[in-house]
Motif scaffolding. Structure first.
Motif, PDB file in Angstrom:
ATOM      1  N   LEU A  86       0.797  -1.226   0.000  1.00 43.46           N
ATOM      2  CA  LEU A  86       0.000   0.000   0.000  1.00 43.46           C
ATOM      3  C   LEU A  86       0.831   1.277   0.000  1.00 43.46           C
ATOM      4  CD1 LEU A  86      -2.738  -1.007   2.626  1.00 43.46           C
ATOM      5  CD2 LEU A  86      -2.937  -1.033   0.137  1.00 43.46           C
ATOM      6  N   GLY A  87       2.062   1.198   0.500  1.00 43.66           N
ATOM      7  CA  GLY A  87       2.871   2.393   0.645  1.00 43.66           C
ATOM      8  C   GLY A  87       2.979   2.805   2.097  1.00 43.66           C
ATOM      9  N   ARG A  88       3.859   3.753   2.364  1.00 44.23           N
ATOM     10  CA  ARG A  88       4.153   4.153   3.747  1.00 44.23           C
ATOM     11  C   ARG A  88       2.928   4.723   4.455  1.00 44.23           C
ATOM     12  NH1 ARG A  88       8.119   9.029   5.484  1.00 44.23           N
ATOM     13  NH2 ARG A  88       7.210   9.852   3.582  1.00 44.23           N
ATOM     14  N   ARG A  89       2.256   5.690   3.861  1.00 41.52           N
ATOM     15  CA  ARG A  89       1.117   6.340   4.513  1.00 41.52           C
ATOM     16  C   ARG A  89      -0.122   5.437   4.539  1.00 41.52           C
ATOM     17  NH1 ARG A  89       4.343   9.364   7.184  1.00 41.52           N
ATOM     18  NH2 ARG A  89       5.239  11.152   6.061  1.00 41.52           N
ATOM     19  N   ALA A 141      -0.118  13.834   7.831  1.00 41.14           N
ATOM     20  CA  ALA A 141       1.032  13.727   6.932  1.00 41.14           C
ATOM     21  C   ALA A 141       0.578  13.574   5.488  1.00 41.14           C
ATOM     22  CB  ALA A 141       1.909  12.551   7.347  1.00 41.14           C
ATOM     23  N   TYR A 142      -0.440  12.756   5.267  1.00 41.90           N
ATOM     24  CA  TYR A 142      -0.971  12.553   3.915  1.00 41.90           C
ATOM     25  C   TYR A 142      -1.488  13.870   3.334  1.00 41.90           C
ATOM     26  CZ  TYR A 142      -3.871  10.916   0.075  1.00 41.90           C
ATOM     27  OH  TYR A 142      -4.430  10.751  -1.167  1.00 41.90           O
ATOM     28  N   ARG A 143      -2.235  14.615   4.152  1.00 40.16           N
ATOM     29  CA  ARG A 143      -2.819  15.879   3.675  1.00 40.16           C
ATOM     30  C   ARG A 143      -1.725  16.859   3.249  1.00 40.16           C
ATOM     31  NH1 ARG A 143      -3.211  20.083   6.673  1.00 40.16           N
ATOM     32  NH2 ARG A 143      -3.254  18.883   8.613  1.00 40.16           N
ATOM     33  N   ILE A 144      -0.702  17.008   4.054  1.00 37.36           N
ATOM     34  CA  ILE A 144       0.352  17.978   3.770  1.00 37.36           C
ATOM     35  C   ILE A 144       1.183  17.548   2.563  1.00 37.36           C
ATOM     36  CG2 ILE A 144       2.448  19.043   4.693  1.00 37.36           C
ATOM     37  CD1 ILE A 144       1.100  18.811   7.489  1.00 37.36           C
ATOM     38  N   GLU A 145       1.414  16.233   2.419  1.00 33.97           N
ATOM     39  CA  GLU A 145       2.278  15.740   1.343  1.00 33.97           C
ATOM     40  C   GLU A 145       1.551  15.584   0.007  1.00 33.97           C
ATOM     41  OE1 GLU A 145       5.219  13.062   4.231  1.00 33.97           O
ATOM     42  OE2 GLU A 145       3.812  12.077   2.859  1.00 33.97           O
ATOM     43  N   SER A 146       0.229  15.524   0.016  1.00 34.45           N
ATOM     44  CA  SER A 146      -0.501  15.186  -1.209  1.00 34.45           C
ATOM     45  C   SER A 146      -0.915  16.390  -2.037  1.00 34.45           C
ATOM     46  CB  SER A 146      -1.740  14.356  -0.871  1.00 34.45           C
ATOM     47  OG  SER A 146      -2.636  15.105  -0.069  1.00 34.45           O
ATOM     48  N   GLY A 207     -13.596   4.990   6.120  1.00 39.60           N
ATOM     49  CA  GLY A 207     -12.181   5.368   6.082  1.00 39.60           C
ATOM     50  C   GLY A 207     -11.314   4.276   5.496  1.00 39.60           C
ATOM     51  N   LEU A 208     -11.585   3.035   5.859  1.00 40.62           N
ATOM     52  CA  LEU A 208     -10.772   1.917   5.386  1.00 40.62           C
ATOM     53  C   LEU A 208     -10.889   1.754   3.863  1.00 40.62           C
ATOM     54  CD1 LEU A 208      -8.905  -0.397   6.232  1.00 40.62           C
ATOM     55  CD2 LEU A 208     -10.936  -1.824   6.553  1.00 40.62           C
ATOM     56  N   ILE A 209     -12.103   1.880   3.339  1.00 43.94           N
ATOM     57  CA  ILE A 209     -12.311   1.778   1.887  1.00 43.94           C
ATOM     58  C   ILE A 209     -11.609   2.929   1.165  1.00 43.94           C
ATOM     59  CG2 ILE A 209     -14.049   1.902   0.052  1.00 43.94           C
ATOM     60  CD1 ILE A 209     -15.947   0.407   2.009  1.00 43.94           C
ATOM     61  N   THR A 210     -11.696   4.138   1.741  1.00 51.07           N
ATOM     62  CA  THR A 210     -11.004   5.296   1.162  1.00 51.07           C
ATOM     63  C   THR A 210      -9.511   5.050   1.087  1.00 51.07           C
ATOM     64  OG1 THR A 210     -12.689   6.799   2.031  1.00 51.07           O
ATOM     65  CG2 THR A 210     -10.581   7.780   1.393  1.00 51.07           C
ATOM     66  N   THR A 211      -8.941   4.512   2.166  1.00 50.83           N
ATOM     67  CA  THR A 211      -7.506   4.219   2.214  1.00 50.83           C
ATOM     68  C   THR A 211      -7.098   3.266   1.098  1.00 50.83           C
ATOM     69  OG1 THR A 211      -7.412   4.570   4.605  1.00 50.83           O
ATOM     70  CG2 THR A 211      -5.668   3.229   3.636  1.00 50.83           C
ATOM     71  N   LEU A 212      -7.938   2.287   0.826  1.00 48.11           N
ATOM     72  CA  LEU A 212      -7.617   1.299  -0.202  1.00 48.11           C
ATOM     73  C   LEU A 212      -7.765   1.869  -1.615  1.00 48.11           C
ATOM     74  CD1 LEU A 212      -9.377  -1.834   1.359  1.00 48.11           C
ATOM     75  CD2 LEU A 212      -6.937  -1.242   1.431  1.00 48.11           C
ATOM     76  N   LEU A 213      -8.552   2.931  -1.782  1.00 49.67           N
ATOM     77  CA  LEU A 213      -8.822   3.490  -3.115  1.00 49.67           C
ATOM     78  C   LEU A 213      -7.863   4.615  -3.508  1.00 49.67           C
ATOM     79  CD1 LEU A 213     -12.749   3.608  -3.157  1.00 49.67           C
ATOM     80  CD2 LEU A 213     -11.251   1.965  -4.316  1.00 49.67           C
ATOM     81  N   ILE A 214      -7.396   5.388  -2.530  1.00 50.97           N
ATOM     82  CA  ILE A 214      -6.553   6.543  -2.855  1.00 50.97           C
ATOM     83  C   ILE A 214      -5.139   6.116  -3.230  1.00 50.97           C
ATOM     84  CG2 ILE A 214      -7.854   8.151  -1.419  1.00 50.97           C
ATOM     85  CD1 ILE A 214      -5.764   7.785   0.775  1.00 50.97           C
ATOM     86  N   LYS A 215      -4.397   7.059  -3.809  1.00 50.94           N
ATOM     87  CA  LYS A 215      -3.010   6.798  -4.182  1.00 50.94           C
ATOM     88  C   LYS A 215      -2.074   7.277  -3.064  1.00 50.94           C
ATOM     89  CE  LYS A 215      -3.735   7.217  -9.192  1.00 50.94           C
ATOM     90  NZ  LYS A 215      -3.355   7.956 -10.408  1.00 50.94           N
ATOM     91  N   GLU A 216      -0.959   6.585  -2.956  1.00 50.79           N
ATOM     92  CA  GLU A 216       0.080   7.016  -2.023  1.00 50.79           C
ATOM     93  C   GLU A 216       0.645   8.355  -2.501  1.00 50.79           C
ATOM     94  OE1 GLU A 216       2.840   6.371   1.291  1.00 50.79           O
ATOM     95  OE2 GLU A 216       0.859   5.607   0.731  1.00 50.79           O
ATOM     96  N   PRO A 217       0.814   9.344  -1.610  1.00 52.37           N
ATOM     97  CA  PRO A 217       1.356  10.638  -2.059  1.00 52.37           C
ATOM     98  C   PRO A 217       2.793  10.507  -2.530  1.00 52.37           C
ATOM     99  CG  PRO A 217       1.236  10.553   0.332  1.00 52.37           C
ATOM    100  CD  PRO A 217       0.532   9.338  -0.167  1.00 52.37           C
ATOM    101  N   ALA A 218       3.163  11.370  -3.480  1.00 53.88           N
ATOM    102  CA  ALA A 218       4.559  11.421  -3.922  1.00 53.88           C
ATOM    103  C   ALA A 218       5.412  11.888  -2.750  1.00 53.88           C
ATOM    104  CB  ALA A 218       4.691  12.377  -5.096  1.00 53.88           C
ATOM    105  N   GLN A 219       6.682  11.585  -2.785  1.00 54.48           N
ATOM    106  CA  GLN A 219       7.581  11.971  -1.706  1.00 54.48           C
ATOM    107  C   GLN A 219       8.151  13.355  -1.983  1.00 54.48           C
ATOM    108  OE1 GLN A 219       7.892  10.076   1.073  1.00 54.48           O
ATOM    109  NE2 GLN A 219       6.345   8.835   0.060  1.00 54.48           N
ATOM    110  N   PRO A 220       7.568  14.410  -1.381  1.00 56.73           N
ATOM    111  CA  PRO A 220       8.064  15.763  -1.655  1.00 56.73           C
ATOM    112  C   PRO A 220       9.352  16.013  -0.902  1.00 56.73           C
ATOM    113  CG  PRO A 220       6.307  15.863  -0.042  1.00 56.73           C
ATOM    114  CD  PRO A 220       6.514  14.413  -0.372  1.00 56.73           C
ATOM    115  N   ARG A 221      10.405  16.298  -1.615  1.00 60.45           N
ATOM    116  CA  ARG A 221      11.682  16.547  -0.962  1.00 60.45           C
ATOM    117  C   ARG A 221      12.385  17.755  -1.571  1.00 60.45           C
ATOM    118  NH1 ARG A 221       9.776  14.234   2.405  1.00 60.45           N
ATOM    119  NH2 ARG A 221      10.413  12.342   3.505  1.00 60.45           N
TER     120      ARG A 221
END
Length: 526
Positions: A86-89, A141-146, A207-221
Motif C-alpha cells: 500500500l505504501g508508507r502512509r 502527513a498525507y494531507r500535507i504531502e498530497s 475510512g478503510l475503503i477510502t484508504t484502499l482506493l486513494i493513491k500514495e502521495p509522492a515523496q516531496p523533498r
C-alpha cells in the motif's frame, strides 16, 4: 497564503481530488472522538457513574496530545507486507483504522454498570485513543504531502466537514440509536449501547475503503527555502526493520514504566490530595497539583530509563538523532529560538477555551433539562451544519485575506461566543437560546479551526511532515485536555456560569500571541 485567488477560483478548487479525499478521511478521523468524549459520557451517566468520574474519562484521549512520541515510528518504520503493498502512509492508515474498529467494538462489550467494569473500560478507551491518534498522525502527513500549500486551507475545510460528519455519526447518531434501542436516563439498557458501539465500529469502513482506493502521495523533498539540516536528513539511509523493532521495544518499555509509576503512586496521591485540600480548602487545585506531580514523576522515571538504555545495544544513536532530534532542531533552526517558542506557546493556547468548555458541554445540556433527542437535533445535527459552514467560510476567507487575519477573527469570536453559555446556564431549558448559542459557537469553531490547521501546515517542513505536525497538534490539545479533565470538579465548585466565564477568559492571551507573531517578517504576508 497570498491573497491572489478570486472567489470563483477558490470555489473551483473544492473539486480537486485531494480536497475531496480529505472529506472521507476527515469522516474516519471524526468517528472515534465522541465515542471517547460526549457519547461515552452520556452512556456512563445513564449507567449511574458520577459526573466527576465521567469527565476523568476524557483523559483517555490524551493519546492525541502525546502522539508526537510515536509519530516518528509511524513516519519511518515500515510495516511488514503492508508498506510494500500500500505504501508508507496508506499502510499505517489501514492498520490504525482496523485497530480503531476493534477498540470501539471492545468498548461495546463492557457494561460500565457492573462492578469493577470501569477499569476495564478505561483500558479499552485508552486503546481507542491511541489508535485514533495514530490515524490522525498519518492523515495529517498525507494531507500535507498530497497537495501544494495553496490548497491546504481548502483541504482543511473539507477535512473539518468530514470530521464533523463523523462526529455527527458517533455523536447524534449514537444518541438517537441508543434511545431508539431503549436506553434512557430513567431506564438504562446496556444492550442498546452495546449495539450502538458495534454499529459505530462498522462506520469506520468508510475510512478503510477510502484508504484502499486513494493513491500514495509522492515523496516531496524539495530543498527550496529549507534549512541545511533538511538537506542532511534527505541524505540519510533507511534502517532495517530489526533496528526499528529495537527502537520500538524501548518505546513500549518506556510506556510500561510510566504506567507502572503512575499506578504505584495512586494511594499516596489520594492521601496527599486530602491533606492539601484540608490546607487550601480547594479540592480542584489540590487535584491539579497532585496529578501534575504524578505525571511529572512518571516522565522523570521514563527519562532515567531512556538514559540508562542509551548505553545498551537496543539504542540506535543515529536513528534516535534522525527520528526525534532532527525534526525539532529543524523547526528551531528555521524560526530561531524566540520566535519558535512564541509559536509553540500560541499553538498550545489557541484552542484552550473551546476544548475545556467542550469536555463538559453534553453533561451541561443534560443538567439544563434538555432531552437526548434535543441534544442530538440541536447540538449535534444543527451544530454540524454550522461547523461545516464555518469551516468552508474560514477556508475561503483564509485564501482571500490571509491566515493570520482569520486566526485573529476566530480567536476573538471564540471568547465572545463562549460567554453565551453563561446566558444559557441562567435561562435553563430554552430551546431558542440553545439554537442561538450552538449557531454562534459552532460557526466560530469551524472558521477558527480551518485557519488554524492551514497555519500549522505552513509551519511544517515536508522532510519531517508527520513528526512536526504531530508535535504541533499534540501541543494544541495537551493543556486544554488536562484542564478539561477537571471540568466536572470545577463545575461542582464554581457552578456553570462561573466556569463558562473562566473558560472564556482563557482565550484572551491568544489575541496577544497572534499580534506578537504577526510582527515577525516571516508572517507579515500571511
Amino acid at each position: 497564503m497570498h491573497q491572489h485567488h478570486n472567489w470563483v477560483q477558490s470555489l473551483k478548487s473544492f473539486r480537486h481530488p485531494q480536497v475531496i479525499t480529505m472529506l472521507f478521511l476527515g469522516f474516519s478521523a471524526g468517528i472515534p472522538l465522541l465515542l471517547i468524549f460526549s457519547s461515552l459520557s452520556l452512556w456512563l451517566r445513564e449507567a449511574g457513574v458520577e459526573r466527576s468520574t465521567v469527565t476523568y474519562f476524557s483523559w483517555a484521549a490524551l493519546a492525541y496530545s502525546f502522539k508526537f512520541l510515536w509519530a516518528p515510528l509511524v513516519d519511518k518504520m515500515p510495516l511488514p507486507f503492508l508498506t510494500r503493498m500500500l505504501g508508507r502512509r496508506r499502510g499505517w492508515l489501514a492498520v490504525s483504522q482496523l485497530a480503531i474498529m476493534s477498540s470501539i467494538a471492545l468498548i461495546g462489550m463492557v457494561d460500565p454498570a457492573e462492578q469493577n467494569a470501569l477499569n476495564l473500560m478505561a483500558i479499552v478507551v485508552v486503546m481507542l485513543g491511541f489508535s485514533a491518534a495514530t490515524q490522525d498522525i498519518v492523515i495529517d502527513a498525507y494531507r500535507i504531502e498530497s497537495a501544494e500549500q495553496e490548497l491546504q486551507a481548502l483541504m482543511s475545510s473539507t477535512y473539518i466537514a468530514g470530521y464533523r460528519i463523523g462526529m455527527l455519526t458517533s455523536g447524534a447518531g449514537a444518541l438517537v440509536l441508543a434511545s431508539y434501542l431503549g436506553s434512557t436516563a430513567e431506564a438504562y439498557d446496556y444492550s442498546a449501547w452495546k449495539v450502538t458501539y458495534l454499529c459505530m465500529s462498522l462506520s469506520m469502513l468508510v475510512g478503510l475503503i477510502t484508504t484502499l482506493l486513494i493513491k500514495e502521495p509522492a515523496q516531496p523533498r524539495s530543498l527550496t527555502h529549507q534549512s541545511s539540516l533538511t538537506h542532511q536528513s534527505s541524505l540519510t539511509h533507511q534502517y532495517s526493520t530489526q533496528q526499528y523493532l529495537k527502537f520500538l521495544s524501548i518505546f513500549i518499555m518506556s510506556i510500561a514504566i510510566f504506567v507502572i509509576a503512575y499506578l504505584l503512586t495512586a494511594n499516596e496521591s489520594e492521601l496527599l490530595k486530602d491533606q492539601l485540600t484540608a490546607l487550601t480548602d480547594n479540592g480542584v487545585l489540590s487535584n491539579l497539583i497532585i496529578e501534575t506531580g504524578r505525571l511529572t514523576l512518571g516522565l522523570l522515571f521514563v527519562v532515567a530509563f531512556i538514559k540508562a538504555m542509551s548505553y545498551s545495544p537496543l539504542y540506535e544513536r543515529a536513528l534516535v538523532q534522525e527520528t526525534y532530534i532532527d525534526p525539532v532542531a529543524d523547526f528551531f533552526s528555521r524560526y530561531g529560538i524566540k520566535l519558535a517558542i512564541l509559536l509553540l506557546a500560541f499553538i498550545g493556547f489557541y484552542r484552550i477555551s473551546d476544548i475545556v468548555l467542550g469536555v463538559i458541554s453534553n453533561v451541561f445540556f443534560q443538567d439544563m433539562g434538555f432531552t437526548k433527542s434535543e441534544i442530538a437535533t440541536v447540538v449535534k445535527t444543527f451544530g454540524l451544519f454550522m461547523t461545516i459552514a464555518g469551516g468552508f467560510l474560514g477556508g475561503l476567507l483564509a485564501m482571500r485575506y490571509g491566515v493570520i487575519r482569520i486566526l485573529y477573527l476566530g480567536a476573538a469570536l471564540t471568547v465572545v461566543t463562549n460567554l453565551l453559555f453563561m446566558l444559557l446556564a441562567e435561562s435553563g431549558h430554552n430551546i431558542v437560546l440553545l439554537y442561538l448559542v450552538i449557531s454562534a459557537d459552532n460557526l466560530t469553531a469551524g472558521l477558527a479551526s480551518a485557519a488554524f490547521v492551514a497555519f500549522l501546515s505552513s509551519l511544517t517542513n515536508v522532510s519531517f511532515t508527520a513528526v512536526q505536525y504531530a508535535v504541533f497538534s499534540s501541543l494544541m490539545t495537551l493543556l486544554p485536555k488536562m484542564i478539561g479533565g477537571y471540568s466536572g470538579s470545577m463545575v461542582d465548585n464554581l457552578g456553570y456560569s462561573s466556569f463558562f466565564l473562566v473558560a472564556s477568559l482563557m482565550g484572551l492571551p491568544v489575541l496577544v500571541l497572534i499580534y506578537l507573531i504577526q510582527r515577525h517578517a516571516a508572517f507579515k504576508d500571511q
